[in-house]
Design an enzyme around this catalytic site. Structure first.
Site, PDB file in Angstrom:
ATOM      1  N   GLN A 267       0.821  -1.202   0.000  1.00  0.00           N
ATOM      2  CA  GLN A 267       0.000   0.000   0.000  1.00  0.00           C
ATOM      3  C   GLN A 267       0.861   1.260   0.000  1.00  0.00           C
ATOM      4  O   GLN A 267       0.510   2.262  -0.618  1.00  0.00           O
ATOM      5  CB  GLN A 267      -0.934  -0.003   1.214  1.00  0.00           C
ATOM      6  CG  GLN A 267      -1.986  -1.094   1.155  1.00  0.00           C
ATOM      7  CD  GLN A 267      -2.782  -1.076  -0.131  1.00  0.00           C
ATOM      8  OE1 GLN A 267      -3.522  -0.137  -0.395  1.00  0.00           O
ATOM      9  NE2 GLN A 267      -2.647  -2.114  -0.940  1.00  0.00           N
ATOM     10  N   HIS A 270       1.823   3.117  -3.316  1.00  0.00           N
ATOM     11  CA  HIS A 270       0.858   3.874  -4.098  1.00  0.00           C
ATOM     12  C   HIS A 270       1.167   5.364  -4.128  1.00  0.00           C
ATOM     13  O   HIS A 270       1.066   6.006  -5.172  1.00  0.00           O
ATOM     14  CB  HIS A 270      -0.552   3.704  -3.505  1.00  0.00           C
ATOM     15  CG  HIS A 270      -1.282   2.499  -3.978  1.00  0.00           C
ATOM     16  ND1 HIS A 270      -1.874   2.417  -5.205  1.00  0.00           N
ATOM     17  CD2 HIS A 270      -1.536   1.319  -3.370  1.00  0.00           C
ATOM     18  CE1 HIS A 270      -2.454   1.247  -5.352  1.00  0.00           C
ATOM     19  NE2 HIS A 270      -2.273   0.552  -4.241  1.00  0.00           N
ATOM     20  N   GLU A 336      -9.825   1.534   5.011  1.00  0.00           N
ATOM     21  CA  GLU A 336     -10.217   1.170   3.649  1.00  0.00           C
ATOM     22  C   GLU A 336     -10.034  -0.346   3.457  1.00  0.00           C
ATOM     23  O   GLU A 336     -10.944  -1.051   3.023  1.00  0.00           O
ATOM     24  CB  GLU A 336      -9.364   1.938   2.643  1.00  0.00           C
ATOM     25  CG  GLU A 336      -9.641   1.569   1.195  1.00  0.00           C
ATOM     26  CD  GLU A 336      -8.622   2.177   0.242  1.00  0.00           C
ATOM     27  OE1 GLU A 336      -8.936   2.231  -0.958  1.00  0.00           O
ATOM     28  OE2 GLU A 336      -7.515   2.585   0.674  1.00  0.00           O
ATOM     29  N   HIS A 337      -8.834  -0.822   3.765  1.00  0.00           N
ATOM     30  CA  HIS A 337      -8.531  -2.254   3.731  1.00  0.00           C
ATOM     31  C   HIS A 337      -8.123  -2.694   5.134  1.00  0.00           C
ATOM     32  O   HIS A 337      -7.256  -2.071   5.747  1.00  0.00           O
ATOM     33  CB  HIS A 337      -7.345  -2.566   2.802  1.00  0.00           C
ATOM     34  CG  HIS A 337      -7.447  -1.972   1.440  1.00  0.00           C
ATOM     35  ND1 HIS A 337      -6.843  -0.761   1.116  1.00  0.00           N
ATOM     36  CD2 HIS A 337      -8.043  -2.413   0.315  1.00  0.00           C
ATOM     37  CE1 HIS A 337      -7.074  -0.502  -0.166  1.00  0.00           C
ATOM     38  NE2 HIS A 337      -7.806  -1.486  -0.673  1.00  0.00           N
ATOM     39  N   ASP A 370      -7.115  -6.045  -4.871  1.00  0.00           N
ATOM     40  CA  ASP A 370      -6.871  -5.009  -5.866  1.00  0.00           C
ATOM     41  C   ASP A 370      -7.119  -5.498  -7.285  1.00  0.00           C
ATOM     42  O   ASP A 370      -7.398  -4.705  -8.182  1.00  0.00           O
ATOM     43  CB  ASP A 370      -5.433  -4.500  -5.757  1.00  0.00           C
ATOM     44  CG  ASP A 370      -5.216  -3.585  -4.564  1.00  0.00           C
ATOM     45  OD1 ASP A 370      -6.209  -3.065  -4.038  1.00  0.00           O
ATOM     46  OD2 ASP A 370      -4.045  -3.398  -4.168  1.00  0.00           O
ATOM     47  N   HIS A 429     -54.693  17.453   3.119  1.00  0.00           N
ATOM     48  CA  HIS A 429     -54.238  16.073   2.979  1.00  0.00           C
ATOM     49  C   HIS A 429     -55.392  15.114   3.283  1.00  0.00           C
ATOM     50  O   HIS A 429     -55.644  14.151   2.544  1.00  0.00           O
ATOM     51  CB  HIS A 429     -53.069  15.791   3.934  1.00  0.00           C
ATOM     52  CG  HIS A 429     -51.748  16.309   3.459  1.00  0.00           C
ATOM     53  ND1 HIS A 429     -51.519  17.633   3.214  1.00  0.00           N
ATOM     54  CD2 HIS A 429     -50.582  15.659   3.202  1.00  0.00           C
ATOM     55  CE1 HIS A 429     -50.265  17.800   2.823  1.00  0.00           C
ATOM     56  NE2 HIS A 429     -49.672  16.604   2.799  1.00  0.00           N
TER      57      HIS A 429
END
Length: 439
Positions: A267, A270, A336-337, A370, A429
Site C-alpha cells: 500500500q 501507491h 479502507e482495507h 486489488d 391532505h
C-alpha cells in the site's frame, strides 16, 4: 522508519482512539477552492477548457478528447498475452460477484387490496474516472465498469488523463481494458476537469457535442478529484470523496512478519500519503516487521514514495494489550482495507464493524483484492467506512416504491390519514382522501 503508538494499559473512549490513531491530512476544502475555477471553466467553455487544462496539468494537448475507436482496438491487440489473461480473469471474477449483488424487487401485501412494491432501477448514464498520476490503473477500469454493467446501466463513459508519452491518449492498458469490456466511449481527460465534463457535459465552440452529462460519477482519484466531486455533488451523484489508500493489519504473534511487511509496503508504494498501520499485541512481531521492512524497502521499485508513506504521520505500528483491544482500535480507525492475520482470523473478522473490505487470514492479502479476488477495490477511505460502502451495484441503482391501494383498502385507513393530517395542520391532505368517499 515507522512510528509507534503504545496503547497498552490504557482505556480510551472511541473518540480518544480516533484522535490517537494516525491519518493522512487531506484538506479537501482547500483543494475545492483551487479546483473551483477549473470546474467553472469547463462548465462555461467545454472542450476548449478541457484541452487548455490538459496542457497545463498533463503537459500535453490532446488531439482527440474522445478517444478514437481504432486506438482502443489497437491497445487491445497490443496487450501482452499474460496481461490479457489476468484482465480476463479479473473481469470474470468481479462480474460473478457483482451480478450476485443485484437487489431483488420486493412486494409487501400490507392488507387486503393494499400493496407496496419496491423496484430497483439503474441510473441512465454514468461517468467512470480512472486515475493516471503516479501509477496507472487498468484494474480500476474493471472495478468501475463491471459494477455499472452488472447494475444494468445503459450508457457508460470512461475518462482517464491524457499521457504525453502516448500522444495525448490515456494509458494503453486503460484503453485495452475498456476494449475488453466493450466500452467505446473513452475520454482523454483527467483530474477535476474530467469530473466537471461528466457533470455538465462538454461541447466544442461550434456547439458540437463532445460528451453528454451523466447522472453519477464514480472512481478513485487524488485530492483534486475528490474536491471536484464535492463541488458537483447535487448536480450528479458521486460514490465518495476518496483519499489516499490505506491498510490496517490486525495481527498477533502467529503472523508471519515478512507477510505483514510485504502487505504494508504494497500500500505504501501507491502514494507518499498512503497509510500503512499495524495493530498488534505482540511487541516481538512489531520488531520483526520493522526488520523485514528494511530490506524490502531498499529493494522496491517505488522506494522513494514508499519510504515517505511509511515514515509519514499517517503510518504507524500500534501496540495493544490483546486482540479485543485491537478490534476496538481497527473499528475506531475504519480502514479502507483491513487485514486480519491472527489465530481465529475468521471469527475476529465477524466482529469487525467498520472497514471498507476485510481480508481474512494469511492468504488473503490486499493486493488480491486489488485485482482478482472478485471484490471491488474502490473503497471508502479516511474513516468513511464508518458510514459508507465500497463501490458496487448499489452505487448505480435507485429504489422506486410503487404504492397500489384499492377503494376498500383506502377506506380502511382513511380515518388515520385524516387524524394525522389534522394534527399536522394540513387539512387538505385529509380532504384528498375523504373526497374519494363523498357522494
Amino acid at each position: 522508519m515507522i512510528s509507534r503508538i503504545d496503547l497498552r494499559g490504557t482505556t480510551l473512549t472511541r473518540r480518544e482512539l480516533v484522535a490517537a490513531l494516525p491519518r493522512a491530512e487531506l484538506d479537501v476544502e482547500h483543494a475545492a477552492q483551487q479546483v473551483a475555477p477549473v470546474v467553472a471553466d469547463v462548465r462555461e467553455r467545454g472542450a476548449d477548457a478541457l484541452r487548455d487544462w490538459a496542457e497545463k496539468f498533463d503537459h500535453v494537448r490532446p488531439q482527440h478528447l474522445r478517444v478514437p475507436a481504432q486506438a482502443v482496438a489497437d491497445a487491445v491487440a497490443a496487450l501482452d498475452p499474460s496481461v490479457r489473461a489476468a484482465l480476463d480473469e479479473a473481469i470474470a471474477r468481479v462480474r460473478q460477484v457483482h451480478q450476485a449483488q443485484v437487489p431483488a424487487p420486493l412486494t409487501v401485501q400490507v392488507a387486503p387490496g393494499a400493496q407496496v412494491r419496491q423496484r430497483w432501477l439503474p441510473v441512465r448514464r454514468v461517468g467512470l474516472y480512472v486515475p493516471g498520476g503516479l501509477a496507472l490503473y487498468p484494474s480500476s477500469v474493471v472495478m468501475n465498469v463491471v459494477a455499472a454493467q452488472a447494475a444494468g446501466v445503459g450508457s457508460l463513459a470512461v475518462a482517464s488523463p491524457p499521457q504525453a508519452a502516448h500522444g495525448g491518449l490515456p494509458d494503453p492498458g486503460v484503453l485495452a481494458t475498456c476494449g475488453l469490456l466493450g466500452v467505446d466511449e473513452v475520454y482523454a481527460a483527467g483530474g477535476a476537469q474530467a469530473v466537471a465534463m461528466f457533470a455538465y457535459g462538454a461541447d466544442e465552440a461550434d456547439a458540437t457535442v463532445v460528451c453528454e452529462p451523466v447522472d453519477v460519477v464514480t472512481g478513485p482519484g487524488n485530492v483534486y478529484v475528490a474536491a471536484a466531486k464535492r463541488l458537483v455533488r447535487g448536480v450528479v451523484g458521486i460514490d465518495a470523496e476518496a483519499g489516499p489508500t490505506e491498510v490496517a493489519i490486525l495481527a498477533d504473534a502467529s503472523a508471519n512478519p515478512d507477510h505483514v511487511a510485504a502487505d504494508m509496503l504494497s500500500q505504501a508504494e501507491h502514494d507518499p500519503l498512503a497509510a500503512s498501520v499495524l495493530v498488534t499485541d505482540s511487541p516481538e512481531l512489531a520488531d520483526a516487521v520493522v526488520g523485514a521492512l528494511a530490506p524490502r524497502l531498499a529493494a522496491t521499485a517505488n522506494r522513494e514514495r514508499a519510504t515517505a508513506a511509511l515514515a509519514g504521520a499517517q503510518s504507524a505500528i500500534v501496540l495493544v494489550d490483546d486482540m479485543a483491544a485491537g478490534l476496538a482500535v481497527v473499528d475506531a480507525y475504519g480502514a479502507e482495507h483491513l487485514e486480519i492475520q491472527a489465530e481465529g482470523a475468521a471469527a475476529l473478522a465477524e466482529q469487525v464493524t467498520s472497514a471498507g473490505a476485510v481480508f481474512v487470514g494469511a492468504y488473503s492479502p490486499v493486493s488480491l483484492g486489488d485485482y482478482v479476488a472478485g471484490s471491488n477495490h474502490v473503497l471508502p477511505t479516511g474513516g468513511a467506512a464508518h458510514y459508507s460502502s465500497g463501490l458496487g451495484v448499489h452505487s448505480y441503482v435507485r429504489a422506486v416504491q410503487v404504492i397500489e391501494y384499492d377503494a376498500d383498502a383506502l377506506a380502511a385507513v382513511a380515518h388515520h390519514v385524516v387524524a394525522l393530517a389534522d394534527v399536522e395542520q394540513l387539512p387538505a391532505h385529509g380532504e384528498a382522501v375523504a373526497a374519494r368517499f363523498t357522494e
